[in-house]
Design a protein around this motif. Sequence first.
Motif, mmCIF file in Angstrom:
data_model
loop_
_atom_site.group_PDB
_atom_site.id
_atom_site.type_symbol
_atom_site.label_atom_id
_atom_site.label_comp_id
_atom_site.label_asym_id
_atom_site.label_seq_id
_atom_site.Cartn_x
_atom_site.Cartn_y
_atom_site.Cartn_z
ATOM 1 N N ARG A 346 0.816 -1.217 0.000
ATOM 2 C CA ARG A 346 0.000 0.000 0.000
ATOM 3 C C ARG A 346 0.848 1.266 0.000
ATOM 4 O O ARG A 346 0.352 2.353 -0.248
ATOM 5 C CB ARG A 346 -0.939 -0.001 1.208
ATOM 6 N N VAL A 450 -5.759 3.978 -2.307
ATOM 7 C CA VAL A 450 -6.562 4.265 -1.114
ATOM 8 C C VAL A 450 -5.687 4.812 0.005
ATOM 9 O O VAL A 450 -6.055 5.775 0.688
ATOM 10 C CB VAL A 450 -7.324 3.002 -0.654
ATOM 11 N N GLU A 451 -4.503 4.210 0.171
ATOM 12 C CA GLU A 451 -3.589 4.709 1.205
ATOM 13 C C GLU A 451 -3.151 6.138 0.893
ATOM 14 O O GLU A 451 -3.036 6.985 1.786
ATOM 15 C CB GLU A 451 -2.377 3.779 1.288
ATOM 16 N N LYS A 454 -6.025 8.485 1.677
ATOM 17 C CA LYS A 454 -6.126 8.699 3.123
ATOM 18 C C LYS A 454 -5.146 9.764 3.573
ATOM 19 O O LYS A 454 -5.472 10.636 4.382
ATOM 20 C CB LYS A 454 -5.857 7.383 3.870
ATOM 21 N N GLY A 468 -13.329 9.985 5.554
ATOM 22 C CA GLY A 468 -12.357 9.112 6.186
ATOM 23 C C GLY A 468 -12.107 7.863 5.374
ATOM 24 O O GLY A 468 -12.550 7.741 4.219
ATOM 25 N N GLU A 469 -11.415 6.902 5.989
ATOM 26 C CA GLU A 469 -11.045 5.686 5.271
ATOM 27 C C GLU A 469 -12.269 4.928 4.769
ATOM 28 O O GLU A 469 -12.287 4.455 3.628
ATOM 29 C CB GLU A 469 -10.209 4.787 6.185
ATOM 30 N N LYS A 470 -13.289 4.809 5.599
ATOM 31 C CA LYS A 470 -14.480 4.057 5.206
ATOM 32 C C LYS A 470 -15.112 4.635 3.939
ATOM 33 O O LYS A 470 -15.448 3.914 2.998
ATOM 34 C CB LYS A 470 -15.492 4.076 6.357
ATOM 35 N N VAL A 473 -12.760 4.167 0.799
ATOM 36 C CA VAL A 473 -12.791 2.796 0.277
ATOM 37 C C VAL A 473 -14.081 2.570 -0.515
ATOM 38 O O VAL A 473 -14.068 2.045 -1.640
ATOM 39 C CB VAL A 473 -12.674 1.779 1.418
#
Length: 775
Positions: A346, A450-451, A454, A468-470, A473
């Motif tokens: 990642r 994705v990383e 973020k 946020g991450e959720k 994604v």
Amino acid sequence: MTESPVADLSREAAEAELARLARALARHDALYYQGDAPEISDADYDALRRRHADIEARFPELVKPDSPSQRVGAGISEAFAEVRHGVPMLSLDNAFSDDEVRDFAARIARFLKLPGEELIAFVAEPKIDGLSASLLYVDGVLEVGATRGDGRSGEDVTANLRTLGEARIPSRLKGSGWPARVEVRGEVYAPTDAFTAFNAAAEAEGRRSYANPRNFAAGSLRQKNPAITAGRPLNFFAYAWGEPAEGFSETQAGALEKLAEWGFPTNPRSVRVEGAEGLLQVYRALEADRATLGYDIDGVVYKVDRLDLQARLGFVARSPRWAIAHKFPAQQATTVLEGIDIQVGRTGSLTPVARLAPVTVGGVVVRNATLHNEDEIARKDVRIGDTVVLQRAGDVIPQIVAVVPERRPADALPFAFPTHCPACGSEAVREEGEARRRCTGGLICPAQIVERLKHFVGRKAFDIEGLGEKQLVAFHERGWIREPADIFRLARDKEQLTALRAEDGYGETSVANLVAGIEARRTIALERLIFALGIREIGEQTSLLLAREFETWDSFDAAGREAAAGLPSAAWTALANAPGVSARMLALMAEATPPEADPWLDAPLDQKIALALPTLAAPARRALAGLAGDWDGLRRLLVIARDEGPSETLGRIAGVSGVGPVAARAVAEFFHEPHNRTVVEALVAELSGVLPAARPQTDTPVAGKTVVFTGSLERFTRDEARARAEALGAKVSGSVSRKTDYLVAGPGAGSKLAEAHKHGVTVLSEDDWLTLTGG
């Protein structure tokens, strides 16, 4: 992976690496303790912990209250009630060699100031590979049973532990002399024959099987339905206690005898010995008998026998000084290497993974193994088709130890490691001193995106509220966000926003808040924009320095593109990084015009160099002579220095105070990739404006002063304190010296406070600092 020496890390790099290591350790802790599904070996996990500890030792001001060095295990599962341990359940440091065991015994002797000829008595116990449990008895009756959890709190599994039966965990203590409140500790484990039988039956019936007895024991004990636990073959060995803290015996061996008298099974192979050699004899005997014990062990635990000496020795962070675990080497097997796959992590690192003909190692079927990096492949000369020796390091993750050369196929060729990312096709570069290649695709690489996103929306970058991450994604999986510019396109896409409400349960208010959060960041400070791009080696502080130097995005963008066009050749980079080569030497070499012919045939080369480079010092001339070998070699090096070096723009970036050549090259490599430039252009087109970096003030009481912050700051975070001090023109340092002007000390200040008093540095409280700086 070869890491940079801790001594070479800057404070910023150390802070970033500690954060990375903390995230990795937290993830692996959760996998091991909560998921019962470890992904890395004990040895690799221990290496992560050691690296983390070394960096904290070098930069103690970076130690945080929630640091991995301050905790044990992982948080408890929400599926169970929380149980607070009366005395924390700590973990043990590890030893992997005879010399480390001898060092352990010697350290104890030095700490206790014992005469050299006096042997210390220890208890050596098999290290059971199971799940730690704590049993609280009040007036002799079992009240609560818990897992270790994070060391301070565990999971209430009392009902499950009761199903092990009276012979293993008594509901009422036998005998007499036990304290009114006693916390007995030990290991729940699965006998190997029962584990094998369970797995065979489970596989035949299509039910879940387990990788090893440790995971089986943990998964069985942590069942919500005690009836399931009751049907599992579990045993228990008692070996320690929590409460009462003062113990109930004068020795460890005597305590084990007491536990046995009270009805607990204790390990019959536990034995009292003297000195390091006595410990090693027990270790070798248990290693030889390991396969016949009937249960899995992964080493031997050594504990100082006398409890009063244990009390004197005390603890270091998360481990007792008086005990250590001596780990066994990994188990091995042979198999055939069928292929080598390249996985992109990642963060862009390329990791080779061996595809193997399935083989059983230590009771687990292994199909893949780590090959670490391209140097490891070359060092072991691993080729597709080879028969290889495989081991499970720490009995968890497999790795290839060696090749069996006599079984190599005649047509097996050396493996050619890819120079481009298999996920996106970008260049995969390897920096000097790095063990792995990294994809330069960054913002367009599907393995990293994705990383990267973020990081882009993080607090120190664009700081977009509600993204946020959720959400990232989910939006990425739907194809809505594939690059940073898409975030801003999403904010004005009414069709997608309507779908967002329908599919994700967003109400009008939450959608409006998300849009507002995105729109608020269309104007961004230049340092935040640079940091958000996620360029390797460019952290928050370096981004600020670059923003102050170039002032506008257009200026920085142009500098990055020019630097990319003038990246030095591989030959120049090798010369610049050669031992003994300094920046001054390179500058002199670039200006030299040596004669075409050798000017002095019989003279040593370092004397000939003096003709071409008369101001070069003798040590440098000798170093250059060693690199060149002869006059023709010297001429080639001089041509490289003159014609193949970095561009003037790259030099300008590197010349920014606090930036340096490594970060400058990272900027150049980022802009060297056309798709990175395309992504950045699209992003900037979505922005309304890029603000210049704020200049530090020069007319404040602390302008030009060196400040150190230490202790647990209560009035502001460490980041806030640093940012505020730098905005006021102060220089923030991580260590105290004679040049330090102020030490701002919060509660818990330690060694830095002592250093400040030693050097006569002015010490301020947080309130004093706020008063001085106008608050």
